[in-house]
Each structure stands twice: as C-alpha cells, then as structure tokens.
Design a protein around this motif. Sequence first.
Motif, PDB file in Angstrom:
ATOM      1  N   UNK A  40      -2.588  12.627  36.886  1.00 46.26           N
ATOM      2  CA  UNK A  40      -3.851  13.278  36.512  1.00 46.26           C
ATOM      3  C   UNK A  40      -4.070  13.143  35.008  1.00 46.26           C
ATOM      4  N   UNK A  41      -2.995  13.358  34.242  1.00 43.36           N
ATOM      5  CA  UNK A  41      -3.097  13.251  32.779  1.00 43.36           C
ATOM      6  C   UNK A  41      -3.419  11.832  32.335  1.00 43.36           C
ATOM      7  N   UNK A  42      -3.033  10.855  33.144  1.00 44.62           N
ATOM      8  CA  UNK A  42      -3.302   9.451  32.789  1.00 44.62           C
ATOM      9  C   UNK A  42      -4.786   9.105  32.928  1.00 44.62           C
ATOM     10  N   UNK A  43      -5.544   9.969  33.637  1.00 50.88           N
ATOM     11  CA  UNK A  43      -6.988   9.755  33.712  1.00 50.88           C
ATOM     12  C   UNK A  43      -7.544   9.193  35.017  1.00 50.88           C
ATOM     13  N   UNK A  44      -6.733   9.174  36.081  1.00 45.33           N
ATOM     14  CA  UNK A  44      -7.255   8.670  37.365  1.00 45.33           C
ATOM     15  C   UNK A  44      -8.337   9.609  37.882  1.00 45.33           C
ATOM     16  N   UNK A  45      -9.386   9.040  38.454  1.00 44.92           N
ATOM     17  CA  UNK A  45     -10.450   9.881  39.018  1.00 44.92           C
ATOM     18  C   UNK A  45     -10.255  10.088  40.521  1.00 44.92           C
ATOM     19  N   UNK A  46      -9.245   9.420  41.083  1.00 40.63           N
ATOM     20  CA  UNK A  46      -8.961   9.600  42.505  1.00 40.63           C
ATOM     21  C   UNK A  46      -7.469   9.390  42.729  1.00 40.63           C
ATOM     22  N   UNK A  67       2.510  20.767  47.751  1.00 41.39           N
ATOM     23  CA  UNK A  67       2.114  19.885  46.651  1.00 41.39           C
ATOM     24  C   UNK A  67       0.671  20.170  46.242  1.00 41.39           C
ATOM     25  N   UNK A  68      -0.222  20.233  47.225  1.00 40.98           N
ATOM     26  CA  UNK A  68      -1.637  20.478  46.923  1.00 40.98           C
ATOM     27  C   UNK A  68      -1.837  21.837  46.240  1.00 40.98           C
ATOM     28  N   UNK A  69      -0.997  22.812  46.599  1.00 38.79           N
ATOM     29  CA  UNK A  69      -1.119  24.153  46.012  1.00 38.79           C
ATOM     30  C   UNK A  69      -0.561  24.186  44.588  1.00 38.79           C
ATOM     31  N   UNK A  70       0.380  23.267  44.295  1.00 34.27           N
ATOM     32  CA  UNK A  70       1.087  23.325  43.021  1.00 34.27           C
ATOM     33  C   UNK A  70       0.569  22.448  41.904  1.00 34.27           C
ATOM     34  N   UNK A  71      -0.290  21.469  42.246  1.00 38.61           N
ATOM     35  CA  UNK A  71      -0.748  20.532  41.208  1.00 38.61           C
ATOM     36  C   UNK A  71      -1.761  21.180  40.266  1.00 38.61           C
ATOM     37  N   UNK A  72      -1.793  20.683  39.027  1.00 36.12           N
ATOM     38  CA  UNK A  72      -2.794  21.130  38.043  1.00 36.12           C
ATOM     39  C   UNK A  72      -3.988  20.189  38.194  1.00 36.12           C
ATOM     40  N   UNK A  73      -5.044  20.671  38.794  1.00 35.19           N
ATOM     41  CA  UNK A  73      -6.173  19.787  39.087  1.00 35.19           C
ATOM     42  C   UNK A  73      -6.998  19.483  37.851  1.00 35.19           C
ATOM     43  N   UNK A  74      -7.224  18.214  37.655  1.00 37.20           N
ATOM     44  CA  UNK A  74      -8.013  17.778  36.512  1.00 37.20           C
ATOM     45  C   UNK A  74      -9.477  17.740  36.945  1.00 37.20           C
ATOM     46  N   UNK A  75     -10.373  18.384  36.196  1.00 33.68           N
ATOM     47  CA  UNK A  75     -11.794  18.331  36.558  1.00 33.68           C
ATOM     48  C   UNK A  75     -12.254  16.876  36.599  1.00 33.68           C
TER      49      UNK A  75
END
Length: 304
Positions: A40-46, A67-75
């Motif tokens: 996510x930090x690398x900038x992927x949009x998907x 996993x889905x509950x634990x990730x930091x979601x990037x807007x």
Amino acid sequence: MHNQLPKHVKIVEVGPRDGLQNEKEAVSAAVKIELVDRLSRAGFTNIEAASFVSPKWVPQMATSAEVMAGIARRPGTLYSALTPNMQGFEAALAAQADEVVIFGSASEAFSQRNINCSIAESIARFEPVAKAAKDNGLRLRGSISCAFGCPYQGDVPLDAVADVVGRMRDLGCDEIDIADTIGVSTPRKTQAVMETAARAFALDRISGHFHDTYGQALANIYASLELGVTIFHSSVSGLGGCPYAKGATGNVATEDVVYMLNGLGIETGIALDIVVEAGAFISQHLGRKGASRAGNALLAKRTL
C-alpha cells in the motif's frame, strides 16, 4: 497497432493472494498484513489481498478475514478478494473488500479438471455473486485462466476466449483479466488473444495476467502495451504459481514490470524502491532468494 505506448499503466499487485496461496508453509496473518501494508505504501491502486475460498482447498487463505481486518487501508486503493460462491461473497462483504473477483477458464479441459464442470456452467454459477456485488456497490472483476494455452488440451481457440469474455461482460464485470496461467504465450500469440478479447469488451478495462514459466512474461506485457492494454497483474518478488497447472512458475515479478515501465517512461505511480523492500521482506520470511531479477539486482547494488 498503436505506435505510441500508453502514458499510464495500472498494476494490480497479486502477491498477497495469488502469490502466497501456493506456499506450502503457512504464512501468518501478521506477515501478510505487513506485506499488504508495505505494498500500500508503495502506491498500488489495486491489491489482491484475500481469497474467501474453503480453507480445505486453500489452507493458506484461511486467515483472509484477519488480514482484511488488520491492514492499514490507503485511500484510493482497492483491496480485492477472490469469491468462488455466495458464501465467499458474504465473507468478502463482511471483510469490506472493495472488489470481488470471480473466475472461469477459457479451456474446457481445464474447467473440467479444475472444477468438474463446463465453462458455461462455471460462469453461470457466478450469477448470484455478480448480482450481489452490483447490489452492494462493489466492483466486480472477472478472471479468465488458460486464455493462451492449457496444460491438458494445449492450444485454446480464440473463439473460446471471446466466448468467455462475452459471458463475463454479460455478468456485469467492470474489468476482465486475460491470464496466461501456465506462461506459454509468446508476443504474437498474446496480441492475437488480446485483440480477440478487445472485440468483446472495452480495451481499457482488459488486463493482462502473465506467468513467467517460459521467460516470456515481460515480452508479452510489451506486446500488450503495443495494442493499448493499460492494466497488468504482477506479483512482488515473483511469488506464486498455479496449484492445478503442473510446472507453472510464478507470476511475473512486480519489480521487473515496474523497472521496464519506468524505462519506457510509462507512469505507474509506484515507488520501485519500496516494492523492492517488500520483496526482500517476504523472501526473507519465506527463507529463499526472491525471484525478481530487477529486485535482486537493485538489492545487490545497495549492499555494495
């Protein structure tokens, strides 16, 4: 054929799902979360982050909800989940997936061996999932395996590809992946298949999913770029394979794809150095050298 290559390409990072699902050793939810967060930090949009399939079939994906509950979601990033049926769809909805992925094969033999039913039957089974996705405002992606060749029947006719693309389109898919599951395609063949798919569905919503079994993935991506395809799937550090396709090596490595696109002056919005670090992180965790040539070369340069 366009003489001009696209200015911008979207890369769908599939390492956390398509990549890790074939690892024999269990990878903890914490490691998967860390991997997704780095991507996510690398900038992927998907990012394909989860698969809500029966743990009996794919034990590695049993931690998907965690996993889905634990990730930091990037807007601005879509987190996708594979959903083979309504039970999987309900789990993906509960996990707040942004996109659900349904899948079929362009090869009749593969469909029969893999899920014991015909292509038409397999895709008809997704009708309730497709409807539920639309009713709940989720993005729907269709994935077509063995579009360039099959481990059981060999060649896959172009009209078979067109037929499945049409069926996926009719289910309301927002994007359709054309996948070389066993990595046998070469550039001219790739262009013929992509041109066929584009006759049945909008070119700007078609993606190329290439495996590197025969070392042809980057060449096939370049051949697709020449036709104007602008979405590609890749896997950090070249993770993955196909459990049902004997000898199929991993997806093309994200680091290699980004390195090539950077060199072509095509924008991806992805920070290559962060992807290289993510690849090093997961490879170290799996106890082996990463499978990305560009990733390994860039890491070696750092340690000089």
